[in-house]
Design an enzyme around this catalytic site. Sequence first.
Site, PDB file in Angstrom:
ATOM      1  N   LYS A 100      17.610 -18.288  18.630  1.00 21.73           N
ATOM      2  CA  LYS A 100      16.496 -17.386  18.975  1.00 21.73           C
ATOM      3  C   LYS A 100      16.657 -16.009  18.358  1.00 21.73           C
ATOM      4  CE  LYS A 100      19.589 -18.059  22.261  1.00 21.73           C
ATOM      5  NZ  LYS A 100      19.948 -18.530  23.564  1.00 21.73           N
ATOM      6  N   GLU A 124      12.067 -25.407  18.079  1.00 23.36           N
ATOM      7  CA  GLU A 124      11.701 -25.736  19.468  1.00 23.36           C
ATOM      8  C   GLU A 124      12.789 -25.322  20.453  1.00 23.36           C
ATOM      9  OE1 GLU A 124       8.622 -27.397  20.658  1.00 23.36           O
ATOM     10  OE2 GLU A 124       9.606 -26.345  22.301  1.00 23.36           O
ATOM     11  N   GLY A 129      15.103 -24.038  26.128  1.00 25.94           N
ATOM     12  CA  GLY A 129      16.064 -25.150  26.095  1.00 25.94           C
ATOM     13  C   GLY A 129      15.367 -26.475  25.868  1.00 25.94           C
ATOM     14  N   ILE A 131      12.714 -27.657  27.310  1.00 29.84           N
ATOM     15  CA  ILE A 131      11.274 -27.695  27.605  1.00 29.84           C
ATOM     16  C   ILE A 131      10.490 -27.647  26.298  1.00 29.84           C
ATOM     17  CG2 ILE A 131       9.374 -26.548  28.809  1.00 29.84           C
ATOM     18  CD1 ILE A 131      11.449 -24.970  30.402  1.00 29.84           C
ATOM     19  N   GLY A 182      28.412 -23.430  30.593  1.00 33.17           N
ATOM     20  CA  GLY A 182      27.915 -23.417  29.204  1.00 33.17           C
ATOM     21  C   GLY A 182      26.500 -22.890  29.063  1.00 33.17           C
ATOM     22  N   GLU A 185      25.346 -16.806  26.961  1.00 35.10           N
ATOM     23  CA  GLU A 185      25.615 -16.462  25.566  1.00 35.10           C
ATOM     24  C   GLU A 185      27.086 -16.103  25.409  1.00 35.10           C
ATOM     25  OE1 GLU A 185      23.111 -16.521  23.084  1.00 35.10           O
ATOM     26  OE2 GLU A 185      22.275 -17.565  24.787  1.00 35.10           O
ATOM     27  N   LYS A 200      13.104 -14.363  23.208  1.00 40.74           N
ATOM     28  CA  LYS A 200      12.265 -15.544  23.459  1.00 40.74           C
ATOM     29  C   LYS A 200      10.796 -15.165  23.671  1.00 40.74           C
ATOM     30  CE  LYS A 200      16.181 -18.153  25.287  1.00 40.74           C
ATOM     31  NZ  LYS A 200      16.964 -18.410  26.498  1.00 40.74           N
TER      32      LYS A 200
HETATM   33  N1  HSE Z   1      22.002 -17.981  27.393  1.00 41.52           N
HETATM   34  C1  HSE Z   1      20.745 -18.652  27.299  1.00 41.52           C
HETATM   35  C2  HSE Z   1      20.178 -18.818  28.698  1.00 41.52           C
HETATM   36  C3  HSE Z   1      20.949 -19.981  26.645  1.00 41.52           C
HETATM   37  O1  HSE Z   1      20.928 -18.625  29.654  1.00 41.52           O
HETATM   38  O2  HSE Z   1      18.993 -19.099  28.834  1.00 41.52           O
HETATM   39  C4  HSE Z   1      19.704 -20.716  26.305  1.00 41.52           C
HETATM   40  O3  HSE Z   1      18.917 -20.011  25.383  1.00 41.52           O
END
Ligand code: HSE
Length: 412
Positions: A100, A124, A129, A131, A182, A185, A200
């Site tokens: 992104k 996408e 994520g 979606i 996980g 970032e 985003k």
């Molecule tokens: N760090 C981002 C989040 C990961 O928590 O949404 C997905 O873009």
Amino acid sequence: MVNIAVLGHGVVGSGVMEVLASNGKNIGKKAGKNIEVKKILDLREFPDLPYADRFTKNFQEILSDDSIHVVVEVMGGVNPAYEYVSESLKKGKSVVTSNKELVAAKGAELLKIANEHNVNFLFEASVGGGIPIIKPLHLCLGANEIFEIAGILNGTTNFILTKMIRESMSFADALAMAQKLGYAEANPAADVEGHDACRKICILASLSFGRHIYPESVPTEGITKITLEDVAYAESFGRVIKLIGHAKKLEDSDQVSIMVSPMMVSKSSQLSSVDDVYNGILVRGSATGDVVFYGKGAGKLPTASAVVSDIIDCIRADGTIKSLQWQDSTESRVADYKQQPVRAYVRYLGEKGAELAASLFGEVEFLSREGRPMEEAAFVTPLLSEEKLEENLNNMRRQGVEILGKIRLLEE
Ligand code: HSE
């Protein structure tokens, strides 16, 4: 068969390998060709993996291999991703990315390069994520003029806020948990300070409104100042606090009002029940009215799902997909946020607060919470400009009132 290369073997890259290995046959059917990962770029060694022989540390090996038709960039960061992506496109390879930061910084330019070379630049996975949102915006909702987008776009902060609200967990513990799972970032400041959500909403707004909106031009606030007291006042007011990326096309103008900030969302809004690592994106279209997209906004396999779906689209596409385009813009189309109307919740300490709130703002609504100390109070302002709101709060400060918190309300 079609050969692809994957740049990066972190959370998303290894997820892409896992999805291709576990569902490769089906994916091949959908793509019309079996997909073979010929090379994986990573500076680290992975000697124990069954596909250890496909790793390289040298991007030129991928670039110069004419049998590789799709490059999957899942490294993150702008550099060297930007160089690798633009060189790949110029070599006639389509590129799929989950990055992104790259799309928000260089989207218009990379889409233009892809168009000039009759290949695709698809992203996408960069928003929401797992979606589907990018493809629905430019294809499924293609009949609409998009007026407004409001989204919970960051899984990590939504996870943290949910833990704070539902389990009174501390901010630090919830963040550590999100990192372990996980979601976060590499540098979690990008999550908690709102920069990830900002990238985003910029991508969604650029696609919806046709011109690149750069993150630097978007007022951005994170969730680090949100307290359990704010959460309790919100509850008493029938609202929950969410980090919202909001973009709205202003009437009779080509300007866009856009911002990222924590907002109090009414419990009657579908966004209010989007919890944990889930993301929710509300799109207001001229023909459809409101459409809401919901699902896991972060994590290895949901993100890999979106990446693999783009790989399939690249393989199936006959040249550049023309609906996925926006123009670069030298002039900012971002409206001055200070002139935009807002209602806000304000929490303060100080005896003179109630009288000042009423005299400065006019009709205010006072809120309550269990265990409220005598000297603390909170109220909700009527609709006014951001500039006037700040002016009034500064006025209260000058008269000895300590402003402890300010949270905007998301209007429905
Ligand atoms: N760090 C981002 C989040 C990961 O928590 O949404 C997905 O873009």
